[in-house]
Design a protein around this motif. Sequence first.
Motif, PDB file in Angstrom:
ATOM      1  N   HIS A   1      -9.992  12.088  27.868  1.00  0.00           N
ATOM      2  CA  HIS A   1     -11.260  12.799  27.643  1.00  0.00           C
ATOM      3  C   HIS A   1     -12.393  11.833  27.948  1.00  0.00           C
ATOM      4  O   HIS A   1     -12.326  10.651  27.609  1.00  0.00           O
ATOM      5  CB  HIS A   1     -11.348  13.285  26.200  1.00  0.00           C
ATOM      6  N   THR A   2     -13.427  12.337  28.596  1.00  0.00           N
ATOM      7  CA  THR A   2     -14.546  11.466  28.947  1.00  0.00           C
ATOM      8  C   THR A   2     -15.874  12.175  28.724  1.00  0.00           C
ATOM      9  O   THR A   2     -15.986  13.400  28.864  1.00  0.00           O
ATOM     10  CB  THR A   2     -14.436  10.983  30.408  1.00  0.00           C
ATOM     11  N   GLY A   3     -16.847  11.384  28.345  1.00  0.00           N
ATOM     12  CA  GLY A   3     -18.209  11.846  28.141  1.00  0.00           C
ATOM     13  C   GLY A   3     -19.105  10.628  28.080  1.00  0.00           C
ATOM     14  O   GLY A   3     -18.651   9.496  28.307  1.00  0.00           O
ATOM     15  N   PRO A   4     -20.359  10.787  27.759  1.00  0.00           N
ATOM     16  CA  PRO A   4     -21.276   9.636  27.736  1.00  0.00           C
ATOM     17  C   PRO A   4     -20.818   8.510  26.810  1.00  0.00           C
ATOM     18  O   PRO A   4     -21.075   7.332  27.088  1.00  0.00           O
ATOM     19  CB  PRO A   4     -22.593  10.250  27.254  1.00  0.00           C
ATOM     20  N   GLU A   5     -20.111   8.845  25.724  1.00  0.00           N
ATOM     21  CA  GLU A   5     -19.653   7.835  24.772  1.00  0.00           C
ATOM     22  C   GLU A   5     -18.158   7.578  24.869  1.00  0.00           C
ATOM     23  O   GLU A   5     -17.660   6.630  24.255  1.00  0.00           O
ATOM     24  CB  GLU A   5     -20.001   8.275  23.331  1.00  0.00           C
ATOM     25  N   ASP A   6     -17.434   8.405  25.577  1.00  0.00           N
ATOM     26  CA  ASP A   6     -15.977   8.272  25.706  1.00  0.00           C
ATOM     27  C   ASP A   6     -15.633   7.927  27.148  1.00  0.00           C
ATOM     28  O   ASP A   6     -15.883   8.721  28.048  1.00  0.00           O
ATOM     29  CB  ASP A   6     -15.270   9.582  25.325  1.00  0.00           C
ATOM     30  N   ASN A   7     -15.049   6.739  27.326  1.00  0.00           N
ATOM     31  CA  ASN A   7     -14.738   6.277  28.678  1.00  0.00           C
ATOM     32  C   ASN A   7     -15.964   6.437  29.592  1.00  0.00           C
ATOM     33  O   ASN A   7     -15.921   7.140  30.607  1.00  0.00           O
ATOM     34  CB  ASN A   7     -13.541   7.050  29.241  1.00  0.00           C
ATOM     35  N   PRO A   8     -17.063   5.795  29.239  1.00  0.00           N
ATOM     36  CA  PRO A   8     -18.329   6.050  29.943  1.00  0.00           C
ATOM     37  C   PRO A   8     -18.304   5.663  31.423  1.00  0.00           C
ATOM     38  O   PRO A   8     -19.013   6.271  32.219  1.00  0.00           O
ATOM     39  CB  PRO A   8     -19.355   5.208  29.156  1.00  0.00           C
ATOM     40  N   GLU A   9     -17.508   4.665  31.795  1.00  0.00           N
ATOM     41  CA  GLU A   9     -17.477   4.284  33.209  1.00  0.00           C
ATOM     42  C   GLU A   9     -16.812   5.382  34.040  1.00  0.00           C
ATOM     43  O   GLU A   9     -17.246   5.689  35.158  1.00  0.00           O
ATOM     44  CB  GLU A   9     -16.750   2.951  33.382  1.00  0.00           C
ATOM     45  N   LEU A  10     -15.773   5.993  33.496  1.00  0.00           N
ATOM     46  CA  LEU A  10     -15.149   7.143  34.162  1.00  0.00           C
ATOM     47  C   LEU A  10     -16.133   8.306  34.231  1.00  0.00           C
ATOM     48  O   LEU A  10     -16.242   8.970  35.272  1.00  0.00           O
ATOM     49  CB  LEU A  10     -13.886   7.554  33.412  1.00  0.00           C
ATOM     50  N   PHE A  11     -16.863   8.536  33.156  1.00  0.00           N
ATOM     51  CA  PHE A  11     -17.850   9.619  33.137  1.00  0.00           C
ATOM     52  C   PHE A  11     -18.899   9.398  34.220  1.00  0.00           C
ATOM     53  O   PHE A  11     -19.270  10.332  34.945  1.00  0.00           O
ATOM     54  CB  PHE A  11     -18.500   9.699  31.757  1.00  0.00           C
ATOM     55  N   TRP A  12     -19.355   8.166  34.375  1.00  0.00           N
ATOM     56  CA  TRP A  12     -20.299   7.848  35.448  1.00  0.00           C
ATOM     57  C   TRP A  12     -19.686   8.196  36.805  1.00  0.00           C
ATOM     58  O   TRP A  12     -20.338   8.816  37.657  1.00  0.00           O
ATOM     59  CB  TRP A  12     -20.661   6.360  35.381  1.00  0.00           C
ATOM     60  N   ALA A  13     -18.443   7.834  37.014  1.00  0.00           N
ATOM     61  CA  ALA A  13     -17.801   8.039  38.309  1.00  0.00           C
ATOM     62  C   ALA A  13     -17.624   9.513  38.644  1.00  0.00           C
ATOM     63  O   ALA A  13     -17.587   9.884  39.834  1.00  0.00           O
ATOM     64  CB  ALA A  13     -16.437   7.344  38.326  1.00  0.00           C
ATOM     65  N   LEU A  14     -17.542  10.351  37.621  1.00  0.00           N
ATOM     66  CA  LEU A  14     -17.365  11.786  37.867  1.00  0.00           C
ATOM     67  C   LEU A  14     -18.655  12.448  38.357  1.00  0.00           C
ATOM     68  O   LEU A  14     -18.630  13.614  38.731  1.00  0.00           O
ATOM     69  CB  LEU A  14     -16.878  12.490  36.597  1.00  0.00           C
ATOM     70  N   HIS A  15     -19.746  11.720  38.386  1.00  0.00           N
ATOM     71  CA  HIS A  15     -21.009  12.242  38.905  1.00  0.00           C
ATOM     72  C   HIS A  15     -21.102  11.967  40.409  1.00  0.00           C
ATOM     73  O   HIS A  15     -21.929  11.190  40.877  1.00  0.00           O
ATOM     74  CB  HIS A  15     -22.192  11.628  38.164  1.00  0.00           C
TER      75      HIS A  15
END
Length: 460
Positions: free
Chosen positions: A177-191
């Motif tokens: 699971h990813t979001g701004p506070e969860d695995n934030p580097e992955l969340f950045w990459a999904l943009h």
Amino acid sequence: MGPHISESALSGLIEDLAGEVIIPGGPGYDEARAVHNGMIDRRPSVIAQCATQADVSNAIVFGREAELPIAVRGGGHSVAGTSVIDGALVVDLRRMHGVVVDPENMTVRIEGGATMAHLDHACQPFQVATTGGRASTTGVGGFVLGGGSGWLERKFGLASDNLLAADLITAEGKHVHTGPEDNPELFWALHGGGGNFGVATSLTMRLHPLPRLSIAMLLYLPDNAPEVVRTFRDLGAGASDDMGGGAIYLPAPPMPFIPEDLVGKLVCGALFTYTGPVAELREFAAPLFALGPVVEIVMDIPYVELQTLLDDPPGLRNYWSAEYLRDLPDEAVDIFCDRGARIPASTATQHVLFLMGGAVAAGPSEYPQPWRTAPWAVHPFATWEDPAYDEQAKQWVHDVRADVRPWALDATYLNFVGAEGEQRIVSSYGEENYRRLAAVKAAYDPDNVFRYNQNIAPAG
């Protein structure tokens, strides 16, 4: 079946899946392997039509153990055909198309195989929306993770700007699971990084009120197209963020609002969308009305209906590209119109100029989307039926790109293009962003299992 698949392994997959497993020669195989682009005719070894997140995990583990290439199919177009690969396992998400709207918190949870039609129909009763693709058949997952450009972007930002959380299955079959506070580097990459990091089984997105929407779509004979496009440009340059739109060359489609004697003939169009009343839109677009359109469609319209206006039917041969422009002087307009007048005959090809800017350009700059600063985008969208036109149609797209290169950024929106080489991918993210994306790729998919996409090679 492929050479690495044992009967027992296949039986195990069939038993493990709540969905369906389809193999060559089995019922529904040809239908299941067909994709939107009629140029693509590939024969995967196994198609896992997943119904749950656990199905996705089980399918990936099966594919890895069988040493099969793994392709991922969301809900939509995949114009490059990368969602279906010869001899591969296809992880097909199309049965996973649920949409749950939370109007109180103004969020929506979308399963990985949903299309814009699923999303927009679920949101319409609540008079809410988020930025969606410009066709109802667009798949939400690939659209959002690739950045997400659509009619509402100047008001609400890119689709990825509205991404709040995502659930992925990794190349090891694990849930993350990813979001701004969860695995934030992955969340950045999904943009913008697309499907490189895992299979998105659900996305949670921000919603916005959309109580009304109006459009002005005007069609003209091509003789006065340069003046139409210049007028559209001048209006767009001063438009509020409530406006979206585009100018377009296309053969007039057989629609109820098109006079019969115009169907199939080349026309030039100007379209503005407006998140406000139609009377205000008509006043804004008055200079376009003064140019003598042969068709006028000016009305309030539900967003879900707007999304179907430019749907292109599945099965046509497709070849697309795009260039994002830093400027659009008169010379560029004239060149755009000259190429539009030479759309290949006997095709359904569209030549589009999109108005960008607004909340796209003003939005977050930290994501790997350098193209978002462009005020204009040119999108040659070749579609045709007869394979005899393949080379002509593809060359026309290449010519459009060459025409506008003097005004183009190095970066482009990769959802709009097919396979154009590694350097095109690197430049579209920017070299620094690409290195950071490659590091995320190495963390979540070091073996590059998810490589049938606009691929980011894992940092090594």
